[in-house]
Design a protein around this motif. Structure first.
Motif, PDB file in Angstrom:
ATOM      1  N   GLU A  76     -37.826   8.965  47.612  1.00 61.20           N
ATOM      2  CA  GLU A  76     -37.627  10.517  47.049  1.00 61.20           C
ATOM      3  C   GLU A  76     -39.309  10.824  46.535  1.00 61.20           C
ATOM      4  N   ARG A 107     -35.167   6.072  54.020  1.00 60.02           N
ATOM      5  CA  ARG A 107     -34.059   5.470  53.109  1.00 60.02           C
ATOM      6  C   ARG A 107     -33.120   4.658  54.234  1.00 60.02           C
ATOM      7  N   GLU A 109     -30.450   4.083  55.275  1.00 59.20           N
ATOM      8  CA  GLU A 109     -28.953   4.506  55.418  1.00 59.20           C
ATOM      9  C   GLU A 109     -28.683   4.213  56.852  1.00 59.20           C
ATOM     10  N   GLY A 114     -27.338  14.353  60.655  1.00 59.04           N
ATOM     11  CA  GLY A 114     -27.690  14.650  59.394  1.00 59.04           C
ATOM     12  C   GLY A 114     -28.135  13.641  58.629  1.00 59.04           C
ATOM     13  N   ARG A 115     -28.176  12.293  58.904  1.00 56.00           N
ATOM     14  CA  ARG A 115     -28.562  11.347  57.948  1.00 56.00           C
ATOM     15  C   ARG A 115     -29.558  10.373  58.912  1.00 56.00           C
ATOM     16  N   TYR A 116     -30.706  10.574  58.595  1.00 52.52           N
ATOM     17  CA  TYR A 116     -31.705   9.668  59.058  1.00 52.52           C
ATOM     18  C   TYR A 116     -32.541   8.641  58.141  1.00 52.52           C
ATOM     19  N   PHE A 119     -36.787  11.154  56.834  1.00 50.65           N
ATOM     20  CA  PHE A 119     -36.442  12.674  56.926  1.00 50.65           C
ATOM     21  C   PHE A 119     -37.325  13.279  56.062  1.00 50.65           C
ATOM     22  N   ARG A 248     -24.455  13.993  40.679  1.00 53.49           N
ATOM     23  CA  ARG A 248     -25.544  13.374  41.685  1.00 53.49           C
ATOM     24  C   ARG A 248     -25.739  12.082  41.312  1.00 53.49           C
ATOM     25  N   ALA A 271     -29.214  20.448  49.551  1.00 53.61           N
ATOM     26  CA  ALA A 271     -30.541  20.162  48.488  1.00 53.61           C
ATOM     27  C   ALA A 271     -29.650  20.033  47.139  1.00 53.61           C
ATOM     28  N   GLY A 272     -30.505  19.277  46.321  1.00 50.94           N
ATOM     29  CA  GLY A 272     -29.608  19.017  44.920  1.00 50.94           C
ATOM     30  C   GLY A 272     -31.034  18.723  43.889  1.00 50.94           C
ATOM     31  N   MET A 295     -34.802  19.620  48.795  1.00 51.17           N
ATOM     32  CA  MET A 295     -34.026  19.975  50.100  1.00 51.17           C
ATOM     33  C   MET A 295     -34.275  19.156  51.131  1.00 51.17           C
ATOM     34  N   GLY A 296     -33.220  18.749  51.826  1.00 51.66           N
ATOM     35  CA  GLY A 296     -33.275  18.050  52.976  1.00 51.66           C
ATOM     36  C   GLY A 296     -33.724  18.988  54.265  1.00 51.66           C
ATOM     37  N   ARG A 299     -31.398  18.978  57.452  1.00 52.17           N
ATOM     38  CA  ARG A 299     -30.299  19.596  57.091  1.00 52.17           C
ATOM     39  C   ARG A 299     -30.214  21.203  56.960  1.00 52.17           C
TER      40      ARG A 299
HETATM   41  P1  AMP Z   1     -31.447  13.277  47.031  1.00 53.16           P
HETATM   42  O1  AMP Z   1     -32.877  13.012  46.891  1.00 53.16           O
HETATM   43  O2  AMP Z   1     -30.531  12.037  47.555  1.00 53.16           O
HETATM   44  O3  AMP Z   1     -30.856  14.317  45.988  1.00 53.16           O
HETATM   45  O4  AMP Z   1     -31.348  14.417  48.310  1.00 53.16           O
HETATM   46  C1  AMP Z   1     -31.849  15.604  48.549  1.00 53.16           C
HETATM   47  C2  AMP Z   1     -31.605  16.278  49.813  1.00 53.16           C
HETATM   48  O5  AMP Z   1     -32.317  15.606  50.806  1.00 53.16           O
HETATM   49  C3  AMP Z   1     -30.064  16.020  49.975  1.00 53.16           C
HETATM   50  O6  AMP Z   1     -29.243  17.135  49.806  1.00 53.16           O
HETATM   51  C4  AMP Z   1     -29.980  16.351  51.532  1.00 53.16           C
HETATM   52  O7  AMP Z   1     -30.002  17.453  52.118  1.00 53.16           O
HETATM   53  C5  AMP Z   1     -31.416  15.376  51.833  1.00 53.16           C
HETATM   54  N1  AMP Z   1     -31.211  13.999  52.401  1.00 53.16           N
HETATM   55  C6  AMP Z   1     -30.876  12.966  51.681  1.00 53.16           C
HETATM   56  N2  AMP Z   1     -30.817  11.643  52.529  1.00 53.16           N
HETATM   57  C7  AMP Z   1     -31.117  12.059  53.660  1.00 53.16           C
HETATM   58  C8  AMP Z   1     -31.150  11.385  54.822  1.00 53.16           C
HETATM   59  N3  AMP Z   1     -30.786  10.095  54.834  1.00 53.16           N
HETATM   60  N4  AMP Z   1     -31.152  12.038  55.993  1.00 53.16           N
HETATM   61  C9  AMP Z   1     -31.257  13.478  55.732  1.00 53.16           C
HETATM   62  N5  AMP Z   1     -31.493  14.127  54.589  1.00 53.16           N
HETATM   63  C10 AMP Z   1     -31.251  13.643  53.841  1.00 53.16           C
END
Ligand code: AMP
Length: 401
Positions: A76, A107, A109, A114-116, A119, A248, A271-272, A295-296, A299
């Protein structure tokens, strides 16, 4: 490799358009670019993101380099921005900073829609600013970017997590409440209970289960006033819902937190972000309040879908006569100089192949140069949608598109 992708075609175009919207709106809000490194010391994320988070415990690509340093691919952006704020002495020279970054995050994951594992995040961080107006500005900045890009259906949740004064009491209250419910908690929440009880609220299973019965946070006077002011400033400018269950996933948040959601899947967070007023000090920096979001990008693109806005006109230049190659090539450069998107130059191929490529390239017009055109200094302009065509003097082509 699973979770890593080649991005091309419409997906690449969408990301580029989102970045363009972001850069345009960042400029309006006077937010400057900060390019942070992709690799940082692993310790940075352990300390800043937090060693109780999933990101650090399970998802970080950490490794030892040849010099024996423990490094990590950034999962991040916020820790890197906070480190940059400290290392570049901004608190001493110019404490109020408004930064954005655009870059890939990593990451480990479980990959799914939508989860890579790699990203893109677009993020903003306002540092050295504590007023509720900054929170409202940060949220509206995010809204303006996704609106400019064309996302229509999304919802916004906001909450306040309180401060060092009011959060510890709530934490304790949650530990007591959930300890009495141990038999009803999932395995993940059982292990979170002592270290990070707020995360139980965030759990898709237990959060939902205890939504109505769990005690809600009582904010101290200062936090309550701050949160009320943020909501007042947002009123009428964005639709939002105050959600006491929104916590969060990261350790550093204090006060205001928010999330933008689209669609109904588990990967619907687009986004968050939130305040992190104590992070910079805890990293050895000044006592600088801050708020940010990420924001992702993939996504957000998925939430909008294909671009329906009118595309720029495009031309494909075809030449069927060796003697006309230079003339056709010069025309391509003239068209580009006139601001027209131009492709072509496959002059070694036959007419059919060149025309097929013109269709594939989604050009609106083909410009065809053959023997007659070379002789007469003309070109054939063919509208590829209607099939209509006309012959023009070569000098009039650019102005006829
Ligand atoms: P975060 O840093 O966890 O608050 O994530 C912020 C935004 O990043 C999330 O709202 C998602 O839209 C995007 N995001 C988080 N993890 C992933 C992932 N593994 N793949 C794609 N988008 C992600």
């Amino acid at each position: 490799m699973r979770g890593f992708r080649d991005v091309f075609g419409a997906d690449a175009d969408n990301l580029t358009q989102l970045e363009a919207s972001a850069r345009k709106i960042f400029k309006l809000y006077s937010v400057a670019e900060l390019r942070i490194p992709t690799v940082e010391l692993k310790e940075l994320f352990v300390k800043a993101t937090g060693d109780t988070t999933d990101i650090v415990q399970k998802e970080m690509y950490a490794f030892e380099d040849a010099g024996g340093r423990l490094l990590a691919l950034r999962p991040e952006g916020t820790p890197g921005v906070a480190r940059a704020y400290i290392e570049n002495n901004f608190a001493q020279t110019s404490p109020v900073q408004r930064f954005f970054y655009i870059g890939n995050m990593f990451r480990a994951e479980r990959p799914q829609a939508g989860r890579y594992r790699e990203f893109e995040q677009i993020g903003a961080e306002f540092l050295g600013a504590a007023a509720p107006a900054t929170d409202a500005e940060a949220i509206l900045l995010l809204k303006d970017i996704i609106t400019d890009f064309g996302v229509k259906n999304y919802s916004v949740k906001i909450n306040s997590l309180g401060c060092a004064k009011c959060r510890p009491a709530y934490r304790q209250q949650l530990i007591e409440f959930f300890s009495a419910q141990k038999d009803n908690l999932c395995d993940k929440c059982l292990s979170r209970l002592q270290k990070n009880p707020l995360r139980v609220l965030d759990c898709k299973i237990d959060g939902e289960k205890f939504k109505n019965s769990v005690p809600k946070q009582q904010l101290c006077g200062a936090c309550a006033n701050h949160f009320t002011e943020v909501k007042n400033l947002l009123e009428g400018k964005i639709n939002f819902e105050a959600d006491p269950m929104l916590v969060r996933g990261l350790d550093y948040y204090t006060g205001t937190v928010f999330e933008f959601l689209a669609g109904a899947s588990a990967q619907n967070a687009i986004a968050g972000g939130g305040r992190y007023d104590t992070l910079i000090k805890s990293m050895g920096g000044a006592d600088a309040a801050a708020i940010g979001w990420a924001m992702g990008a993939e996504r957000v693109c998925a939430a909008r879908g294909q671009n329906t806005a009118a595309q720029d006109k495009k031309v494909f230049v075809v030449c069927m006569d060796q003697a006309g190659n230079k003339m056709a090539f010069n025309l391509m450069q003239t068209l580009r100089a006139a601001g027209i998107i131009t492709e072509g130059g496959l002059f070694d191929k036959n007419l059919k192949t060149q025309m097929k490529q013109a269709d594939r390239s989604r050009a609106n017009f083909a410009i065809i140069i053959g023997g007659d055109e070379v002789k007469n200094n003309t070109a054939v302009l063919k509208n590829l949608q209607s099939g209509e065509q006309k012959t023009l003097p070569i000098t009039e082509v650019a102005t006829s598109i």
